[in-house]
Design a protein around this motif. Structure first.
Motif, PDB file in Angstrom:
ATOM      1  N   MET A  35       0.826  -1.199   0.000  1.00  0.00           N
ATOM      2  CA  MET A  35       0.000   0.000   0.000  1.00  0.00           C
ATOM      3  C   MET A  35       0.866   1.256   0.000  1.00  0.00           C
ATOM      4  O   MET A  35       0.403   2.326   0.343  1.00  0.00           O
ATOM      5  N   GLU A  36       2.135   1.089  -0.353  1.00  0.00           N
ATOM      6  CA  GLU A  36       3.044   2.226  -0.483  1.00  0.00           C
ATOM      7  C   GLU A  36       3.403   2.372  -1.946  1.00  0.00           C
ATOM      8  O   GLU A  36       3.487   1.389  -2.675  1.00  0.00           O
ATOM      9  N   GLY A  37       3.632   3.611  -2.363  1.00  0.00           N
ATOM     10  CA  GLY A  37       3.993   3.841  -3.748  1.00  0.00           C
ATOM     11  C   GLY A  37       4.760   5.132  -3.910  1.00  0.00           C
ATOM     12  O   GLY A  37       4.919   5.916  -2.971  1.00  0.00           O
ATOM     13  N   LYS A  38       5.222   5.317  -5.133  1.00  0.00           N
ATOM     14  CA  LYS A  38       5.959   6.526  -5.485  1.00  0.00           C
ATOM     15  C   LYS A  38       5.173   7.242  -6.576  1.00  0.00           C
ATOM     16  O   LYS A  38       4.748   6.625  -7.555  1.00  0.00           O
ATOM     17  N   VAL A  39       4.970   8.551  -6.402  1.00  0.00           N
ATOM     18  CA  VAL A  39       4.215   9.340  -7.373  1.00  0.00           C
ATOM     19  C   VAL A  39       5.046   9.517  -8.635  1.00  0.00           C
ATOM     20  O   VAL A  39       6.180   9.991  -8.585  1.00  0.00           O
ATOM     21  N   VAL A  40       4.474   9.111  -9.764  1.00  0.00           N
ATOM     22  CA  VAL A  40       5.150   9.212 -11.052  1.00  0.00           C
ATOM     23  C   VAL A  40       4.763  10.507 -11.762  1.00  0.00           C
ATOM     24  O   VAL A  40       5.597  11.168 -12.376  1.00  0.00           O
ATOM     25  N   SER A  41       3.496  10.878 -11.662  1.00  0.00           N
ATOM     26  CA  SER A  41       2.996  12.074 -12.341  1.00  0.00           C
ATOM     27  C   SER A  41       1.739  12.566 -11.633  1.00  0.00           C
ATOM     28  O   SER A  41       1.000  11.771 -11.051  1.00  0.00           O
ATOM     29  N   VAL A  42       1.496  13.871 -11.677  1.00  0.00           N
ATOM     30  CA  VAL A  42       0.301  14.444 -11.050  1.00  0.00           C
ATOM     31  C   VAL A  42      -0.420  15.355 -12.044  1.00  0.00           C
ATOM     32  O   VAL A  42       0.194  15.930 -12.937  1.00  0.00           O
ATOM     33  N   GLY A  43      -1.737  15.467 -11.849  1.00  0.00           N
ATOM     34  CA  GLY A  43      -2.529  16.380 -12.660  1.00  0.00           C
ATOM     35  C   GLY A  43      -2.372  17.807 -12.160  1.00  0.00           C
ATOM     36  O   GLY A  43      -1.768  18.052 -11.110  1.00  0.00           O
ATOM     37  N   PRO A  44      -2.944  18.774 -12.882  1.00  0.00           N
ATOM     38  CA  PRO A  44      -2.801  20.181 -12.500  1.00  0.00           C
ATOM     39  C   PRO A  44      -3.564  20.564 -11.240  1.00  0.00           C
ATOM     40  O   PRO A  44      -3.228  21.526 -10.575  1.00  0.00           O
ATOM     41  N   GLY A  45      -4.611  19.819 -10.889  1.00  0.00           N
ATOM     42  CA  GLY A  45      -5.402  20.120  -9.703  1.00  0.00           C
ATOM     43  C   GLY A  45      -6.879  20.164 -10.030  1.00  0.00           C
ATOM     44  O   GLY A  45      -7.284  20.082 -11.182  1.00  0.00           O
ATOM     45  N   ALA A  46      -7.689  20.300  -9.008  1.00  0.00           N
ATOM     46  CA  ALA A  46      -9.145  20.345  -9.172  1.00  0.00           C
ATOM     47  C   ALA A  46      -9.605  21.797  -9.215  1.00  0.00           C
ATOM     48  O   ALA A  46      -8.919  22.690  -8.735  1.00  0.00           O
TER      49      ALA A  46
END
Length: 95
Positions: free
Chosen positions: A36-47
């Protein structure tokens, strides 16, 4: 392949689980639970807020995170198994 999540979504790569227990017993692949652990690869601009303004995400590329057991949608890209989830599925950032 390049992939950019939309809105408040995050692309995550799971971190590998333990191969052995603390007592030294080797766990076979079929009995392992998905980590249940991970590394963020990419994120969106936001809501977008109710006023139409963009609200940026609290996580960023490279963050090590903890997420729920059943969170996200599994996808396969370039041979890697990744998860796409909303930022609200993330429980916290591991520092």
């Amino acid at each position: 392949m390049k992939f950019r999540p939309l809105h408040d979504r995050v692309l995550v790569k799971r971190l590998e689980g333990e191969e052995k227990t603390k007592g030294g017993i080797i766990i076979p692949d079929t009995a392992k639970e998905k980590p249940m652990e991970g590394k963020v690869v990419s994120v969106g601009p936001g809501a977008r807020g109710e006023d139409g303004k963009l609200i940026p995400l609290d996580v960023k590329k490279g963050d090590k995170i903890l997420f729920g057991k059943w969170s996200g949608t599994e996808v396969k890209m370039d041979g890697d198994e990744l998860l796409i989830m909303k930022e609200s599925d993330i429980m916290g950032i591991i520092e």
